[in-house]
Design an enzyme around this catalytic site. Structure first.
Site, PDB file in Angstrom:
ATOM      1  N   THR A 195      34.090  76.866  66.904  1.00  0.00           N
ATOM      2  CA  THR A 195      33.731  76.090  68.096  1.00  0.00           C
ATOM      3  C   THR A 195      32.491  75.216  67.921  1.00  0.00           C
ATOM      4  O   THR A 195      32.108  74.496  68.845  1.00  0.00           O
ATOM      5  CB  THR A 195      33.551  77.030  69.309  1.00  0.00           C
ATOM      6  N   GLY A 196      31.851  75.281  66.752  1.00  0.00           N
ATOM      7  CA  GLY A 196      30.809  74.319  66.418  1.00  0.00           C
ATOM      8  C   GLY A 196      29.512  74.456  67.178  1.00  0.00           C
ATOM      9  O   GLY A 196      29.084  75.555  67.542  1.00  0.00           O
ATOM     10  N   SER A 197      28.885  73.300  67.422  1.00  0.00           N
ATOM     11  CA  SER A 197      27.555  73.279  68.029  1.00  0.00           C
ATOM     12  C   SER A 197      27.405  72.099  68.973  1.00  0.00           C
ATOM     13  O   SER A 197      28.223  71.188  68.974  1.00  0.00           O
ATOM     14  CB  SER A 197      26.490  73.188  66.928  1.00  0.00           C
ATOM     15  N   GLY A 251      17.624  69.219  66.720  1.00  0.00           N
ATOM     16  CA  GLY A 251      18.541  70.204  66.157  1.00  0.00           C
ATOM     17  C   GLY A 251      19.736  70.454  67.052  1.00  0.00           C
ATOM     18  O   GLY A 251      19.935  69.784  68.066  1.00  0.00           O
ATOM     19  N   HIS A 300      26.998  52.518  31.878  1.00  0.00           N
ATOM     20  CA  HIS A 300      25.864  51.599  32.088  1.00  0.00           C
ATOM     21  C   HIS A 300      26.401  50.250  32.539  1.00  0.00           C
ATOM     22  O   HIS A 300      27.345  49.748  31.953  1.00  0.00           O
ATOM     23  CB  HIS A 300      25.089  51.445  30.780  1.00  0.00           C
ATOM     24  N   LEU A 317      26.546  72.007  58.555  1.00  0.00           N
ATOM     25  CA  LEU A 317      27.104  70.907  57.775  1.00  0.00           C
ATOM     26  C   LEU A 317      28.622  70.957  57.814  1.00  0.00           C
ATOM     27  O   LEU A 317      29.217  72.027  57.669  1.00  0.00           O
ATOM     28  CB  LEU A 317      26.646  71.009  56.315  1.00  0.00           C
ATOM     29  N   ALA A 318      29.250  69.792  57.974  1.00  0.00           N
ATOM     30  CA  ALA A 318      30.714  69.727  58.050  1.00  0.00           C
ATOM     31  C   ALA A 318      31.354  70.314  56.789  1.00  0.00           C
ATOM     32  O   ALA A 318      32.337  71.057  56.866  1.00  0.00           O
ATOM     33  CB  ALA A 318      31.160  68.273  58.244  1.00  0.00           C
ATOM     34  N   THR A 345      32.916  67.518  66.801  1.00  0.00           N
ATOM     35  CA  THR A 345      31.714  66.676  66.836  1.00  0.00           C
ATOM     36  C   THR A 345      31.721  65.671  65.687  1.00  0.00           C
ATOM     37  O   THR A 345      31.480  64.484  65.881  1.00  0.00           O
ATOM     38  CB  THR A 345      30.448  67.555  66.730  1.00  0.00           C
TER      39      THR A 345
END
Length: 466
Positions: free
Chosen positions: A143-145, A271, A444, A319-320, A41
């Site tokens: 396999t992730g989401s 989500g 700075h 999160l990756a 993904t």
């Protein structure tokens, strides 16, 4: 039949990083991916393409709104060529996924294209152009989401869409309705707002980015309202209906009154859900919990002792970079090492502009735990660097233990916050106090001076430039 020390199912950031680390540690490794490109993904329809569009749309907005102030005059109309913008995004994706192909070859990892399914705990059937079976001593499920949905919404992928379709629209929406005020909805909402869409956000909770520190939510909400987003929090969506080219969203506000919003596109970003479809985990004795996640112990081991799981498919933030850490963790565990992950120190980022980033505990967390803490906060607009680039929105907030001065959480909104948060992670990894950071020299003018100033504010309320 080919035999491997490790087979990785899924080639997203968790999977491909796990495969590389296994190969580095001398294991014979295979990776299985059901799509024709590697990267999951994140690389194909998530992190990378969304950042490409955020960047392109930011350039356009600067050209239209800010160039003149910088003394840059462009004759004629500045136009958006959406087709070209989407094509550039795709070329970024192609280069990045091609890079993963190279890394697999470099590390001598065998790549199988097809759907991986367990035959038993040590055998995997791969259904692609042809069916193959491999043997694996150990397997890592990565396999992730997939995007979640609400039960009454019909995502037709034309007018009612997910993030996947939002990354390749053929036209700029006149009015984009975004259901969900989290990371994905706000990032893609900002892309199309910059390009000229009217954008309405509908969020169930009482604030946007509800999992982050309240101060961050308030600041980003202020920025979005200034940019003419319509923000509807505490709104419960109850129906989404498409009529031709129009989408009608009905929701109840916090008073229980019905609100009707009409647009030409509706992005559903409520989500993501763990993805194990077709994996046949039961055959391997792997347990799935009631939320659809693969159950793991503290070693990321499933109920089958030779099978591990990482990333979005298990508990924790989706999160990756969390998945990558877990991939390395499992590889090193298999090699007999003793790796460690501190989940409290995995940063979260929202890539809107200004960016939002955080690590560690929120004020809400500390109050709930009864921890006495002090706050040091510094506004970005007080920095010379911010004035030079006209990036004045935001602040850095440091939460430190009242007695020991140890930094417990860092929360920021501002230009380059996504890059700056790493300084906070390093400081907290080494258990730095606010005073430690306040005494380190910061170049700075830079945006990171806001971290030093917030640390000074947290130490003895002695920020120098405010």
């Amino acid at each position: 039949m080919n035999s491997y020390d490790v087979a990785v199912i899924g080639s997203g950031p968790g999977g491909y990083v796990a495969a590389i680390r296994c190969a580095q540690l001398g294991m014979k490794t295979a990776i299985i991916e059901k799509y024709s490109t590697l990267g999951g993904t994140c690389l194909n329809v998530g992190c990378i393409p969304s950042k490409a569009l955020l960047d392109s749309s930011h350039h356009y907005e600067d050209a239209v709104k800010h160039f003149e102030e910088h003394g840059i005059e462009i004759p004629g109309d500045i136009k958006v060529n959406l087709e070209k913008m989407i094509a550039r995004k795709q070329s970024v994706v192609d280069q990045t996924t091609g890079g993963i192909d190279f890394l697999m070859k470099k590390n001598k990892i065998d790549v199988y294209e097809g759907l991986g399914a367990f035959k038993d705990a040590t055998h995997i059937t791969i259904s692609g152009k042809e069916t193959t079976e491999i043997e694996a001593k150990n397997t890592i499920i990565a396999t992730g989401s997939k995007p979640s949905n609400l039960p009454f919404i019909n995502i037709d992928k034309e007018r009612v869409i997910t993030s996947t379709e939002a990354l390749k629209l053929k036209e700029i929406p006149k009015h984009l309705i975004v259901i969900g005020g989290g990371v994905i909805g706000l990032e893609l909402g900002q892309v199309y707002k910059r390009l000229g869409s009217e954008v309405t956000v509908v969020e169930y909770m009482d604030r946007i980015i509800p999992t982050m520190d309240t101060g961050l939510s308030k600041e980003l909400n202020k920025v979005f309202k200034k940019a003419k987003f319509k923000m509807n929090v505490s709104h419960k969506v109850k129906s989404v209906e498409r009529k031709g080219d129009e989408v009608i969203v009905k929701a109840d506000n916090k008073k229980g009154e019905e609100v009707e919003i009409k647009g030409d596109y509706c992005l559903v970003s409520v989500g993501r859900r763990p993805y194990t479809d077709g994996l046949n985990v039961e055959a391997a004795g792997v347990k799935i919990n009631e939320r659809g996640q693969v159950e793991v112990n503290e070693h990321l081991q499933t109920s089958a002792s030779n099978i591990y799981a990482i990333g979005d498919v298990i508990k924790g933030a989706m999160l990756a970079h969390k998945a990558e850490e877990e991939g390395v963790f499992v590889a090193e565990t298999l090699a007999g090492q003793k790796p460690h992950i501190d989940y409290n120190l995995i940063p979260g980022v929202v890539y809107t502009w200004p960016e939002v980033a955080a690590v560690g505990k929120t004020e809400e967390d500390l109050k709930e735990a009864g921890v006495e803490y002090k706050v040091g906060q510094f506004p970005m607009r007080a920095l010379g660097r911010s004035r030079a680039s006209m990036d004045l929105d935001g602040f850095v907030k440091i939460l430190a233990d009242k007695k020991t001065d140890e930094i417990l959480g860092v929360h920021m909104v501002g230009a380059r916050a996504a890059d700056m948060i790493a300084e906070a992670v390093v400081a907290m990894e080494y258990r730095a106090s606010a005073e430690d950071v306040s005494r380190m020299s910061h170049a700075h003018p830079t945006f990171t001076e806001a971290i030093k100033e917030a640390a000074l504010a947290a130490t003895e309320d002695r920020a120098l430039h405010i």
